[in-house]
Write an enzyme that holds these catalytic residues in place. Structure first.
Site, PDB file in Angstrom:
ATOM      1  CG  ASN A 107      10.102   3.555   3.954  1.00  5.66           C
ATOM      2  OD1 ASN A 107      11.325   3.388   3.885  1.00  5.66           O
ATOM      3  ND2 ASN A 107       9.466   3.755   5.096  1.00  5.66           N
ATOM      4  CD1 TRP A 108      12.447   0.590  -1.695  1.00  7.28           C
ATOM      5  CD2 TRP A 108      14.644   0.389  -2.059  1.00  7.28           C
ATOM      6  NE1 TRP A 108      12.650   0.636  -3.050  1.00  7.28           N
ATOM      7  CE2 TRP A 108      13.990   0.521  -3.298  1.00  7.28           C
ATOM      8  CE3 TRP A 108      16.040   0.264  -2.053  1.00  7.28           C
ATOM      9  CZ2 TRP A 108      14.679   0.514  -4.516  1.00  7.28           C
ATOM     10  CZ3 TRP A 108      16.726   0.265  -3.254  1.00  7.28           C
ATOM     11  CH2 TRP A 108      16.049   0.379  -4.479  1.00  7.28           C
ATOM     12  CE  LYS A 109       8.624   0.385   6.365  1.00  7.59           C
ATOM     13  NZ  LYS A 109       7.577  -0.158   7.200  1.00  7.59           N
TER      14      LYS A 109
ATOM     15  CG  HIS B 125       8.399   5.495   8.983  1.00  4.70           C
ATOM     16  ND1 HIS B 125       8.222   4.430   9.833  1.00  4.70           N
ATOM     17  CD2 HIS B 125       7.755   5.181   7.832  1.00  4.70           C
ATOM     18  CE1 HIS B 125       7.497   3.499   9.210  1.00  4.70           C
ATOM     19  NE2 HIS B 125       7.203   3.934   7.995  1.00  4.70           N
TER      20      HIS B 125
ATOM     21  CD  GLU C  86       9.128   0.934  10.266  1.00  2.00           C
ATOM     22  OE1 GLU C  86      10.092   1.309   9.564  1.00  2.00           O
ATOM     23  OE2 GLU C  86       8.221   0.200   9.827  1.00  2.00           O
TER      24      GLU C  86
ATOM     25  CD  GLU D 240       3.607   5.252   6.515  1.00  2.00           C
ATOM     26  OE1 GLU D 240       3.720   4.706   5.415  1.00  2.00           O
ATOM     27  OE2 GLU D 240       4.486   5.191   7.383  1.00  2.00           O
TER      28      GLU D 240
ATOM     29  N   GLY E 181       2.993  -2.993   7.966  1.00  2.00           N
ATOM     30  CA  GLY E 181       3.638  -4.303   7.959  1.00  2.00           C
ATOM     31  C   GLY E 181       2.789  -5.423   8.522  1.00  2.00           C
TER      32      GLY E 181
ATOM     33  CB  SER F 142      -1.127  -3.394   4.917  1.00  2.12           C
ATOM     34  OG  SER F 142      -0.375  -3.816   6.055  1.00  2.12           O
TER      35      SER F 142
ATOM     36  N   GLY G 203       5.615   0.197   1.851  1.00  6.05           N
ATOM     37  CA  GLY G 203       6.744  -0.486   2.477  1.00  6.05           C
ATOM     38  C   GLY G 203       7.014  -1.809   1.778  1.00  6.05           C
ATOM     39  N   GLY G 204       6.549  -2.890   2.366  1.00 10.18           N
ATOM     40  CA  GLY G 204       6.844  -4.242   1.867  1.00 10.18           C
ATOM     41  C   GLY G 204       6.636  -4.421   0.371  1.00 10.18           C
TER      42      GLY G 204
HETATM   43  P1  13P Z   1       3.946  -1.574   4.677  1.00 11.19           P
HETATM   44  O1  13P Z   1       3.493  -1.158   3.296  1.00 11.19           O
HETATM   45  O2  13P Z   1       4.929  -2.691   4.662  1.00 11.19           O
HETATM   46  O3  13P Z   1       2.788  -1.807   5.585  1.00 11.19           O
HETATM   47  O4  13P Z   1       4.770  -0.329   5.293  1.00 11.19           O
HETATM   48  C1  13P Z   1       4.204   0.938   5.250  1.00 11.19           C
HETATM   49  C2  13P Z   1       5.249   1.913   5.635  1.00 11.19           C
HETATM   50  O5  13P Z   1       5.715   1.926   6.765  1.00 11.19           O
HETATM   51  C3  13P Z   1       5.702   2.859   4.613  1.00 11.19           C
HETATM   52  O6  13P Z   1       6.441   3.893   5.159  1.00 11.19           O
END
Ligand code: 13P
Length: 244
Positions: free
Chosen positions: A9-11, A96, A98, A163, A169, A201, A222-223
């Protein structure tokens, strides 16, 4: 037998050049990607076209980060499931945390998106997870909205991403046993052989141990999905667990 899935997930990260660089690098690092794991990248919607050209003829699949909750075309700023399909999206991330937090997305809207994605032949990756407190109660009510709308069979061929918000994050992943416990509960709730992936994470250092848990079918990253080597290492961890 559930096929593991690793989705990046590149956000709202990267730009045209860095997106192309990342995909070019990934294709070469994942040249040995076999059929035992599904690897998906989910770029921002404005880069879907570019990404679909980059991953053509590779084993990497594409997903979107969101889909409209309506099929009504009078929906300024929204992107329909048909449009995503046209750009080669096989998956879409839905609900998600967020988006739930920033945009106030409700369980009802998320269930509508889930149905719309399925109708368009796109596999929904529905995100659930608690901010704190009783995780199981939160996750159950988030999933209940989909069951109420579509019945239990809705989860067939779908993906659930657990999640926990506190792990996203933060660099502080849930422990493998915490993840296993929640996934086992989720599997009991939905009763089907749905794929349940973990997000929060995940990094090269912890991926293999998390993926090796009985009810964990991969990860939503994510990251670490923004760094080709890290994402590739995480995909290889899934391959190595699948190959056992
Ligand atoms: P991180 O891997 O950066 O913690 O993010 C997880 C995420 O929100 C994937 O959708």
């Amino acid at each position: 037998m559930r096929k593991p899935l690793v989705a990046g997930n590149w956000k709202m990260n990267l730009d045209r050049r860095t997106a192309v660089d990342l995909l070019t690098h990934l294709k070469s690092l994942l040249h040995d990607l076999n059929d035992e794991v599904d690897v998906v990248v989910c770029p921002p919607s404005v880069y879907l076209d570019l990404a679909s050209l980059e991953i053509k003829l590779s084993n990497i699949k594409m997903g979107a980060q969101n889909v409209a909750a309506t099929t009504n075309q009078a929906a300024t700023g929204e992107v329909s499931a048909e449009m995503l399909r046209e750009f080669g999206c096989e998956y879409v991330i839905i609900g998600h945390s967020e988006r739930r937090a920033m945009l106030g997305e409700t369980d009802k809207q998320i269930a509508a998106k889930f149905a719309i994605a399925r109708d368009a032949g796109i596999t929904p990756i529905i995100c659930v997870g608690e901010e704190g407190g009783d995780g199981l109660a939160v996750v159950s009510s988030q999933l209940r909205a989909v069951v109420d709308k579509l019945g239990m069979q809705a989860f067939e061929n779908a993906v659930i991403a657990y999640e926990p918000v506190w792990a996203i994050g933060t660099g502080k992943s849930a422990s493998p046993s915490q993840v296993q416990e929640m996934h086992e509960h989720i599997r009991e709730l939905v009763t089907t052989d749905v794929r349940i992936v973990y997000g929060g994470s995940v990094k090269p250092e912890n991926a293999e141990e998390i993926f090796a848990q009985h009810d964990v079918d991969g990860g939503l990253i994510g990251g670490a999905s923004l760094k080709a080597q890290d994402f590739s290492d995480i995909c290889h961890a899934a391959m190595s667990v699948a190959g056992r």
